[in-house]
Design an enzyme around this catalytic site. Structure first.
Site, PDB file in Angstrom:
ATOM      1  CE  LYS A  94      -4.773  -0.517   2.985  1.00 53.56           C
ATOM      2  NZ  LYS A  94      -5.926  -0.241   2.121  1.00 53.56           N
ATOM      3  NE  ARG A 105      -2.783   2.147  -3.267  1.00 53.92           N
ATOM      4  CZ  ARG A 105      -2.194   2.373  -2.085  1.00 53.92           C
ATOM      5  NH1 ARG A 105      -2.191   1.439  -1.148  1.00 53.92           N
ATOM      6  NH2 ARG A 105      -1.611   3.539  -1.847  1.00 53.92           N
TER       7      ARG A 105
HETATM    8  N1  HH2 Z   1      -4.969   2.218   0.678  1.00 58.61           N
HETATM    9  C1  HH2 Z   1      -4.142   3.212   1.065  1.00 58.61           C
HETATM   10  C2  HH2 Z   1      -3.986   4.361   0.280  1.00 58.61           C
HETATM   11  N2  HH2 Z   1      -4.617   4.476  -0.905  1.00 58.61           N
HETATM   12  N3  HH2 Z   1      -6.060   3.589  -2.542  1.00 58.61           N
HETATM   13  C3  HH2 Z   1      -6.863   2.608  -2.958  1.00 58.61           C
HETATM   14  N4  HH2 Z   1      -7.500   2.713  -4.138  1.00 58.61           N
HETATM   15  N5  HH2 Z   1      -7.083   1.488  -2.221  1.00 58.61           N
HETATM   16  C4  HH2 Z   1      -6.484   1.299  -1.009  1.00 58.61           C
HETATM   17  O1  HH2 Z   1      -6.738   0.256  -0.364  1.00 58.61           O
HETATM   18  C5  HH2 Z   1      -5.610   2.330  -0.521  1.00 58.61           C
HETATM   19  C6  HH2 Z   1      -5.421   3.483  -1.331  1.00 58.61           C
HETATM   20  C7  HH2 Z   1      -3.407   3.074   2.363  1.00 58.61           C
HETATM   21  O2  HH2 Z   1      -2.187   2.422   2.191  1.00 58.61           O
HETATM   22  P1  HH2 Z   1      -0.777   3.180   2.025  1.00 58.61           P
HETATM   23  O3  HH2 Z   1      -0.774   4.028   0.820  1.00 58.61           O
HETATM   24  O4  HH2 Z   1       0.295   2.172   2.078  1.00 58.61           O
HETATM   25  O5  HH2 Z   1      -0.649   4.028   3.362  1.00 58.61           O
HETATM   26  P2  HH2 Z   1      -0.842   5.570   3.691  1.00 58.61           P
HETATM   27  O6  HH2 Z   1      -2.239   5.930   3.338  1.00 58.61           O
HETATM   28  O7  HH2 Z   1      -0.562   5.666   5.165  1.00 58.61           O
HETATM   29  O8  HH2 Z   1       0.120   6.347   2.864  1.00 58.61           O
END
Ligand code: HH2
Length: 280
Positions: free
Chosen positions: A221, A255
């Site tokens: 992030k 995660r």
């Molecule tokens: N961060 C993202 C998405 N879902 N869920 C939880 N519980 N906690 C988090 O910190 C979290 C999440 C964002 O990361 P990512 O899935 O890699 O990116 P994107 O939302 O652009 O798909």
């Protein structure tokens, strides 16, 4: 020892659990477009499981700041083939969605967990999960992805996130959802400045006051980029450090995108914490 009930899975929390991220999106901030056919996504999820992911988290709608809302049927058509295949193979599959109808369908297809960045706030979300035994991740977000990073503002970010999570837990318990099914997530990067993210991480133990396990998602992030000056593809070392820092401050589940590196780091961490289990 405390355990996390997650569908048919019951995870002991005497070691850190790893949730591997599989984004089925064209536009996620770090892996958008990398798994854009079901076959590639399924293979990637299986790889993460082989590398030691306890749970794989499928997301079909990007939540990066400013991301557009995806129509329900489009979200579902991305999720269904991958979820179905992975559940059939016996993996613990989490679905990252805030839409109650997607939750309902995902549980019917064998999802073990629902990961809701809105903290089960949408009308019908609590009801969608109440009748099952799925695990729940309740995440804090200020505002929504379209506006969350415009001007994050708190008087006391730790206290406010804590209060939000406590209120959501109360609502879930009122609906008859057992505490053993619930994990809490401060929502790093969701309506927080870099400093607020690090304040939350530093005071993570205060969020444990609700007595529930914490899930932390900081992998790749911008809070990592802000400290290291690295672009998204070069944040592995920073992400692993942040995952270990989260564990040091009380996280039970991390995660991550980079499962193999994180699992190695956690093994060494555990050997330092418990040398009697580190072999001869
Ligand atoms: N961060 C993202 C998405 N879902 N869920 C939880 N519980 N906690 C988090 O910190 C979290 C999440 C964002 O990361 P990512 O899935 O890699 O990116 P994107 O939302 O652009 O798909």
């Amino acid at each position: 020892m405390h355990a996390f009930q997650c569908g048919d899975f019951r995870f002991g929390l005497d070691r850190t659990l790893v949730m591997g991220v599989v984004n089925l999106t064209p536009d996620s901030f770090s892996d958008g477009g990398a798994h854009d056919t079901p076959a590639v996504a399924i293979a990637h999820a299986e790889l993460l499981a082989a590398q030691g992911a306890d749970i794989v988290d499928l997301g079909a709608e990007s939540t990066r700041p400013g991301a557009p809302v995806l129509p329900l049927e489009e979200e579902w058509s991305r999720l269904l083939p991958v979820l179905r295949a992975l559940a059939k193979r016996g993996l613990a599959v989490s679905v990252d969605t805030y839409k109650p109808e997607v939750m309902r369908r995902a549980l019917a297809e064998g999802a073990a967990m629902i990961n809701d960045i809105q903290g089960f706030r949408l009308p019908g979300a609590v009801a969608a999960v109440a009748g099952s035994v799925c695990g729940l991740c309740v995440m804090h977000m200020q505002h929504d992805p379209a506006s969350m990073q415009l001007a994050p503002a708190y008087e006391d970010v730790v206290a406010e996130v804590h209060q939000f999570l406590a209120e959501r837990v109360a609502a879930l318990e009122l609906a008859g959802i057992e505490r053993a099914r619930i994990v809490l997530d401060p929502g790093f990067g969701f309506g927080k400045t870099v400093r607020q993210n690090y304040q939350l991480m530093h005071h993570l133990d205060r969020l444990r006051a609700a007595g529930l396990p914490l899930l932390v998602g900081v992998s790749r992030k911008s809070m990592i980029g802000a400290i290291t000056g690295r672009p998204v593809g070069e944040r592995l070392a920073g992400s692993v450090a942040a995952a270990l820092g989260a564990v040091a401050h009380g996280a039970s589940i991390v995660r991550v995108h980079d499962v193999a590196a994180t699992v190695d780091a956690l093994k060494v961490w555990r050997a330092i914490a418990s040398p009697e289990q580190a072999g001869a």
